[in-house]
Write a protein that holds these residues in place. Sequence first.
Motif, PDB file in Angstrom:
ATOM      1  N   MET A  23       0.832  -1.199   0.000  1.00 29.81           N
ATOM      2  CA  MET A  23       0.000   0.000   0.000  1.00 29.81           C
ATOM      3  C   MET A  23       0.865   1.246   0.000  1.00 29.81           C
ATOM      4  N   MET A  24       0.208   2.396  -0.217  1.00 36.73           N
ATOM      5  CA  MET A  24       0.956   3.651  -0.256  1.00 36.73           C
ATOM      6  C   MET A  24       0.470   4.564   0.855  1.00 36.73           C
ATOM      7  N   ILE A  25       1.402   5.187   1.513  1.00 41.99           N
ATOM      8  CA  ILE A  25       1.035   6.202   2.489  1.00 41.99           C
ATOM      9  C   ILE A  25       1.328   7.553   1.831  1.00 41.99           C
ATOM     10  N   VAL A  26       0.258   8.274   1.551  1.00 42.76           N
ATOM     11  CA  VAL A  26       0.401   9.563   0.873  1.00 42.76           C
ATOM     12  C   VAL A  26       0.522  10.648   1.944  1.00 42.76           C
ATOM     13  N   MET A  27       1.617  11.414   1.890  1.00 42.97           N
ATOM     14  CA  MET A  27       1.837  12.456   2.893  1.00 42.97           C
ATOM     15  C   MET A  27       1.131  13.751   2.467  1.00 42.97           C
ATOM     16  N   ARG A  28       0.773  14.556   3.450  1.00 45.80           N
ATOM     17  CA  ARG A  28       0.159  15.862   3.163  1.00 45.80           C
ATOM     18  C   ARG A  28       1.189  16.779   2.509  1.00 45.80           C
TER      19      ARG A  28
END
Length: 337
Positions: A1-6
Motif C-alpha cells: 500500500m501507499m502512504i500519501v503524505m500531506r
Amino acid sequence: MMIVMRDGSSDEQVQTVIDKLHEVGAEAHLSRGEFKTIIGAIGDRERISLIPFEAMDGVDSVVPIMKPYKLVSREFRQEFSVVKVGPTEFGGESFVVIAGPCAVESEEQMVATAKAARDAGAGMLRGGAFKPRTSPYSFQGMGEEGLKLLALAREETGLPVVTEVVDVRHVDLVASYADMLQIGARNMQNFLLLAEVGMQEKPVMLKRGLSNTIEEMLMAAEYVVRGGNAGVILCERGIRTFETATRNTLDLSCVPLVKELSHLPIIVDPSHATGKHELIAPLSKGALAVGADGIMIEIHPDPRAALCDGPQSLTLEEYALLMDELRSLAPALGRKM
Ligand code: PEP
Ligand code: MN
C-alpha cells in the motif's frame, strides 16, 4: 500500500512513518515527487494494516496499490521517471538514440563506430562483450577485453556505454566498466540476476523477454527497483509470434501501454525485433511516433563482415541518414533530439 503524505509534511513526519513500517518488518520505499511525497509499504499486509497511519501527523491518506507490481507502477509514482546515464537522460523531452555494434570485435571497429555514433548525435554507445548466443559454436564475445575496448571508446568519444551482463558472477566486473547494465531478453526472468543488478548503483536496461507479457516485464523491473536501484529503463525488442518473415514481431503498442502502467522510461530496439536492416528506419520513426523515450540500434562499419547480427545492422552512412530523418521528425512530435 501507499502512504500519501500531506503537502508540506516535514522530513521528521516522513521518517516517523518509515520507522513504524520498519518496526513491523516492512520495507519503506520513499518517492518524493514534485507534488506528492509517497511512501510505498511492502511487507506483511496484516501487520502493516494495524499501524494507525491516518492518525499520524503529516499523513494524508492510505491507498492500496492494486497492480501486482508496486514500485514501478504509476499508482505509486504518477510523474514519469527520468533515468540519467552520464550526461544522457531517458524519460525526459529528448528522444535518445543508443547506437553501436551487436558485439565488440576489435579496437578499430569499436572506435570507428563510436566516433560515427557520436558525430551523428547518439546519446549512448552499445556493444556486447558477453554475447548470449543460441549456438555454443557461435562467437561468444570478447569478454573483459571487450569491456576494455568499450571503456576506450567512451574515452575517445565521451559517450556513456551500455553492455549486457549475462551472469551474476560477472555483475561487478561489467559494472566496473559500463555506465549502464543491460539485461538481455533471455535473462529477463533470471530473478537472481535481477536482484543482483538491483543492488548496483549503475542504471539497468531491461529488455523484454522473447515470450513475456508486459506485466511480466514490469514484474521483472520490480525485482530491480525493489533491490534499491531505481534507475531502470525498459526495452521493447520484439516478441515471438507465428510470423517468420521477421526475426521477432515488434510490439509497438507496448510503448503507450507501458506509459499508462509505469513511470519507467521505455525504448525500442528495432534491430533485434526485425532482424532486417531495411526495417530499422521505418520502425525507428514508428518508435518516435508512439512516444518511446529512445531507440537502440545496431550499426557496423562493414555489416557483411560483422561477427554477429550483420543482417540487422545499419552501415555508418545509413545510420547518419536515419539520424537526420529522426531529427527533422522529432519537433513535429513534440520531442527534442
Ligand atoms: C542485444 O541487444 O545485444 C541482444 C542480445 O538483444 P536481446 O537480448 O534483445 O536478444
Ligand atoms: Mn545483436
